[in-house]
Structures are given as structure tokens and as C-alpha cells.
Design an enzyme around this catalytic site. Structure first.
Site, short mmCIF file in Angstrom:
data_model
loop_
_atom_site.label_atom_id
_atom_site.label_comp_id
_atom_site.label_asym_id
_atom_site.label_seq_id
_atom_site.Cartn_x
_atom_site.Cartn_y
_atom_site.Cartn_z
CG HIS A 99 -1.73 -1.07 1.56
ND1 HIS A 99 -1.28 -2.17 2.23
CD2 HIS A 99 -3.04 -1.27 1.32
CE1 HIS A 99 -2.29 -3.02 2.38
NE2 HIS A 99 -3.37 -2.51 1.83
CG ASP A 102 1.84 -0.98 3.36
OD1 ASP A 102 1.06 -0.61 4.24
OD2 ASP A 102 1.56 -1.84 2.49
C1 XUL Z 1 -7.38 -6.79 4.23
C2 XUL Z 1 -6.56 -7.17 3.05
C3 XUL Z 1 -5.72 -6.10 2.47
C4 XUL Z 1 -5.62 -6.16 0.99
C5 XUL Z 1 -4.88 -4.99 0.38
O1 XUL Z 1 -8.18 -7.79 4.70
O2 XUL Z 1 -6.57 -8.31 2.64
O3 XUL Z 1 -4.48 -6.17 3.07
O4 XUL Z 1 -5.00 -7.32 0.58
O5 XUL Z 1 -5.43 -3.78 0.72
#
Ligand code: XUL
Ligand code: CO
Length: 440
Positions: A99, A102
Site C-alpha cells: 500500500h 506502507d
Molecule cells: C485486508 C486485506 C488487504 C488487501 C490490500 O483484509 O486483505 O491487506 O489485501 O489492501
């Protein structure tokens, strides 16, 4: 600087390996089903769990130190990048996923956040060039900040929608800059707590508008990879719009987005939706939208997203069976959206968790390949539906018969008194035989 001094490069040493810091089943260069295991499995490290998650839960603070020798947020972010590449090298993992938030801490303004992203992606880009590691997919965290308390693309406040759009635009730019093969939408808070305050139709129309803008923009700046939606039925919101693959398919088709998106299927999300992992993969595959996988597992006794490292080989085998049947991954891969338990709080646990997950999927791939070459399961299914290969059945599938003719046929039959057994237990035992036969 070395961050993970506790272990060195993890290698395949076979099932009699003497050390826990070795792969027993993942042999990256061995060919299975026509490709190397490395190419079949396309393992990825999730930046958020591995580099950021500190083991906090609803009842307690972190137990795992992820400060990486600094107290300065940007210095920590840089050290995390160095540490991430060291870890991928040591674990022989070729891909990572992130993300935006992150990899670089959010600034006071959007402009400052974007500058920080530019600075860190310069460093990550250099580390990628040096190591050959690749970005499987990027995504924007449009759920963590308090501005997203009512959602992002589905927020009732248009300013929030605009902010989310800008954040997604930037994340697409850095994903493209780093050569990412995919871009994920996981609707973190795209859902509702109560319909009493919710205009569901407008929220979903807006989400589709945002996705259309994102796809068009990404393509305009040269993004050639895949867009994914990651279904999840609940958590953090009580009801998430991207409930499961079937629901997402209906959404995509309603808004004419079906050719722009594939699915990123997460095991723990499937079980939260009351489905098996294999079910979600099958629905995606049968509808031509199988894309990528978030590899993890939940706990049968807990009703939330525990994001555990996958160790259940029965599940990984049925997963890889679907992946092989789908023709393997194209741009997708197996991203370990998994975190070490709060009680597994040492650097060694990070390595041991990845080893467990990678070996579980290596076993899954080996078993799935055997299930297919053994042929008994596929033959059984073919035979089960063989009444559609000729006669009345063929006319049904060819669309070559009317309901009146079917009635005439059924009246002639009078009744149907024979049906073949589905042989479920026999089939389940074939899998056990393939998994354990001759080895115990
Ligand atoms: C949350 C989840 C996230 C997604 C990316 O449950 O799986 O980490 O993979 O936003
Ligand atoms: Co996920």
C-alpha cells in the site's frame, strides 16, 4: 547494513534437511507441470504485514519490533526498504506488494505525502534494479486514516471522494513507475454499518465512477498490467460491497467494468464469506476473471480475518488445482497476505513463517499436479455429466430443444428411477492416497 542477522539465505535442502531454515518442498528451479516452481508459484511478500505490522490487537500493544534501528519516520521507511530487499533475497521471494502508506509515512498534506512517496520509490526502484525483485501489485490505503471513517470511494462526503481519487492516482503512478504487474482495489471501508444512514445506490455508482477513472488514467500512462478487486464480505465494515466473487461480478457487469478487472482471491476472505477458498477460485476461473491470490488462512473457530500463514496442505492443494486448471498465473501470483502471530515475535519467526507458507504451497502444487496427471477425479467428473454428450442431453446443451419437447420426453419416461452415486468419499480418499500413499 544487515537487518536480519539471525538467518542467512534459505535454500532447498529436501525433506531430510537438518535445519528449520531450509525449504523441504519448495525447490525453485524444479519443473512441475511444465514450468519451474518459481514460475508456477510467483511468491510475493506483503510489505504491510512483514515490514510494518507489530502484532497489535484489540487488547494490546505491539510485541514485534519493526523500528529498524531508527526513531525518524523517513529513516525508518528507508531502512524498511533495505530490510525488505534483504529479506526477499534471503527467502528467495521474487515479488512484493504494497500500500502507498506502507512504504512511506503519510505527511501533513497530500503534497507532502506524495513527495515522501517519490523519495522512497526512488530508493525502492534502485533496489529493484540491483536485485531483480519485482512489484506484483500496488494499492492505495484508503481505509486507515480517519478521513475515511465513512468510506473512500463510497464516502458520503465528496471531499473525501476527491482525496481518495487523488491518492489512488498517485499510487497508480508509483506502481507504473516501479513496473508493477497489477493494481488492487480492496474496499477497506467501502460498505456500511447501517442502511438507516446509507444511500447504497449512490455509493455503488460512485465506486464504479472511481474505478472507471482509475482504469482510464492508468491505461493512459502506459499501465499494461491487471486491475484486481479483492472480495471480502465484512471487516472492517459490517457489510462490504465487494462481498465475494459472485457479488463483485454482478457489480462489474452492471457498470460495464467486466473487461477491466480480475479477482484477487484471499483464502481468509473466502471463508469469512461462508465459502471455501476453492469455491472462490472456481467461480473466478469459470467466469474468466481469475487473477491473483492473497495466500493465507483463517482459523476455523474465529470469525475474523486472522491472516495466518498458510500451512493447511489440503487447502493449498485444492487452490493450486484451480490455478493449474486456470492455466497458471499471468500477471498474478501468491502474495502472502499473512502475519506472524502476536506470540511469534522474533526475526526468526518471520523466516520460519515464510518457509512454512512457501513449503505448504510447494506441496500443494506437487499434489495438484498429481491430481491432474492421475486423472481419476477429472475422469469421474466427465463421466458424471456424460448424459449431456449425446441424445436428449446434447440437444439441451446445444439449445436445440423446446420445453414442450422436454415435457413430451419426460411424459414418455414416466419417472426417473436411476441416478449414479456422486462417490464423494471415494474421491476424497483419492486425494488422501495422492497426498500420503506410499510415504507413511
Ligand atoms: C485486508 C486485506 C488487504 C488487501 C490490500 O483484509 O486483505 O491487506 O489485501 O489492501
Ligand atoms: Co488481502
Amino acid at each position: 547494513m544487515e537487518f536480519f542477522k539471525e538467518f542467512g539465505k534459505i535454500r532447498y535442502e529436501g525433506r531430510n534437511a537438518k535445519t528449520p531454515f531450509a525449504f523441504r518442498f519448495y525447490n525453485p528451479d524444479e519443473k512441475i507441470a511444465g514450468k519451474t516452481m518459481r514460475e508456477q508459484l510467483r511468491f510475493a511478500m506483503a510489505y504491510w504485514h512483514t515490514m510494518c505490522a507489530e502484532g497489535t490487537d484489540m487488547f494490546g500493544v505491539g510485541t514485534i519490533d519493526k523500528s529498524f534501528d531508527s526513531a525518524n519516520p523517513m529513516e525508518i521507511a528507508k531502512n524498511k526498504a533495505y530490510a525488505a530487499f534483504e529479506l526477499m533475497e534471503k527467502l528467495d521471494i521474487d515479488y512484493f506488494c504494497f500500500h502507498d502508506r506502507d512504504i512511506a509515512p503519510e505527511g501533513r498534506t497530500l503534497a507532502e505525502s506524495n513527495e515522501r512517496l517519490d523519495e522512497i520509490t526512488e530508493l525502492i526502484g534502485a533496489l529493484m534494479r540491483k536485485s531483480g525483485k519485482k512489484l506484483l501489485w500496488g494499492t492505495a490505503n484508503c481505509f486507515g486514516n480517519k478521513r475515511y471513517m465513512h468510506g473512500a470511494g463510497t464516502a458520503p462526503n465528496a471531499d473525501v471522494f476527491a482525496f481518495a481519487a487523488a491518492q489512488i492516482k498517485k499510487t497508480i503512478e508509483i506502481t507504473v513507475k516501479l513496473g508493477g504487474e497489477g493494481y488492487v482495489f480492496w474496499g477497506g471501508r467501502e460498505g456500511y454499518e447501517t442502511l438507516l444512514n446509507t444511500d447504497m445506490a449512490l455509493e455503488q455508482d460512485n465506486m464504479a465512477r472511481l474505478m472507471r477513472m482509475a482504469v482510464d488514467y492508468a491505461r493512459s500512462i502506459g499501465f499494461k498490467g491487471d486491475f484486481y478487486i479483492e472480495p471480502k464480505p465484512k471487516e472492517p465494515t459490517k457489510h462490504q460491497y465487494d462481498f465475494d466473487t459472485a457479488t463483485v461480478l454482478a457489480f462489474l457487469r452492471k457498470y460495464g467494468l467486466q473487461n477491466d478487472f480480475k479477482m484477487n482471491i484471499e483464502a481468509n476472505h473466502a471463508t469469512l464469506a461462508g465459502h471455501t477458498f476453492q469455491h472462490e477460485l472456481r467461480v473466478a476461473r469459470e467466469n474468466g476473471v481469475f487473477g491473483s491470490i492473497d495466500a493465507n488462512q483463517g482459523d476455523m473457530l474465529l470469525g475474523w480475518d486472522t491472516d495466518q500463514y498458510p500451512t493447511n496442505v489440503y487447502e493449498t492443494a485444492l487452490c493450486m488445482y484451480e490455478v493449474l486448471k486456470a492455466g497458471g498465473f499471468t500477471h498474478g501470483g501468491l502474495n502472502f497476505d499473512a502475519k506472524t502471530r502476536r506470540g511469534s515475535n522474533t526475526p526468526e519467526d518471520i523466516a520460519l513463517s515464510f518457509i512454512a507458507g512457501m513449503d505448504a504451497f510447494a506441496l500443494g502444487l506437487r499434489i495438484a499436479d498429481k491430481m491432474i496427471s492421475d486423472g481419476r477425479i477429472d475422469d469421474f467428473v466427465q463421466e458424471r455429466y456424460s448424459s449431456y454428450n449425446s441424445g436428449i442431453g446434447k440437444r439441451i446443451v446445444d439449445g436445440d430443444i423446446s420445453i414442450h419437447e422436454l415435457e413430451k420426453y419426460a411424459l414418455f419416461l414416466g419417472d426417473v428411477t436411476t441416478n449414479k452415486s456422486g462417490r464423494q468419499e471415494y474421491l476424497e480418499n483419492i486425494i488422501n492416497e495422492i497426498m500420503f500413499g506410499g510415504k507413511l
